[in-house]
Design a protein around this motif. Structure first.
Motif, mmCIF file in Angstrom:
data_model
loop_
_atom_site.group_PDB
_atom_site.id
_atom_site.type_symbol
_atom_site.label_atom_id
_atom_site.label_comp_id
_atom_site.label_asym_id
_atom_site.label_seq_id
_atom_site.Cartn_x
_atom_site.Cartn_y
_atom_site.Cartn_z
ATOM 1 N N ASN A 1 -3.124 8.135 4.968
ATOM 2 C CA ASN A 1 -4.419 8.696 4.593
ATOM 3 C C ASN A 1 -5.565 7.839 5.118
ATOM 4 O OD1 ASN A 1 -3.211 10.814 3.259
ATOM 5 N ND2 ASN A 1 -3.336 9.856 1.244
ATOM 6 N N MET A 2 -5.420 6.525 5.015
ATOM 7 C CA MET A 2 -6.471 5.637 5.516
ATOM 8 C C MET A 2 -6.612 5.770 7.029
ATOM 9 S SD MET A 2 -6.198 2.201 3.102
ATOM 10 C CE MET A 2 -5.418 1.315 4.373
ATOM 11 N N PHE B 1 0.807 -1.226 0.000
ATOM 12 C CA PHE B 1 0.000 0.000 0.000
ATOM 13 C C PHE B 1 0.835 1.269 0.000
ATOM 14 C CE2 PHE B 1 -3.021 -3.064 1.841
ATOM 15 C CZ PHE B 1 -4.055 -2.896 0.944
ATOM 16 N N LYS C 1 2.174 6.517 2.404
ATOM 17 C CA LYS C 1 1.264 7.651 2.215
ATOM 18 C C LYS C 1 -0.190 7.185 2.221
ATOM 19 C CE LYS C 1 0.429 11.634 -0.699
ATOM 20 N NZ LYS C 1 0.808 12.371 -1.903
ATOM 21 N N LYS C 2 -0.464 6.094 1.520
ATOM 22 C CA LYS C 2 -1.833 5.571 1.466
ATOM 23 C C LYS C 2 -2.276 5.095 2.852
ATOM 24 C CE LYS C 2 -5.068 3.317 -1.200
ATOM 25 N NZ LYS C 2 -5.804 3.811 -2.303
#
Length: 79
Positions: A27-28, A20, A23-24
């Motif tokens: 954000n999640m 993932f 960064k992802k």
């Protein structure tokens, strides 16, 4: 073999980060935190009673007016 050791969890975490990306995942995590905070705020507001209830726009407030605007949908099928 029933439980995972810390090394198993670290390998799983490393694979998740590689798939993932950081960064992802960040954000999640922030989206999840915002959703939990919004839910808690909603639960707090839901427990309090409003001081003055005002009628919703388009809501019929008197029974006399409700009788005038009531339409019998099945009137065409009645004989």
């Amino acid at each position: 073999m029933g439980s995972f050791s810390i090394w198993h969890w670290l390998i799983v975490l490393l694979i998740v980060v590689m798939v993932f990306g950081t960064k992802k995942l960040k954000n999640m995590g922030s989206d999840l935190g915002g959703a939990v905070k919004g839910f808690k705020d909603g639960m707090k507001e839901g427990g309090t009673k409003p001081e003055a209830e005002s009628p919703v726009a388009g809501q019929v407030t008197s029974s006399a007016q409700a009788e005038k605007t009531t339409i019998d949908v099945e009137a065409k099928t009645k004989s």
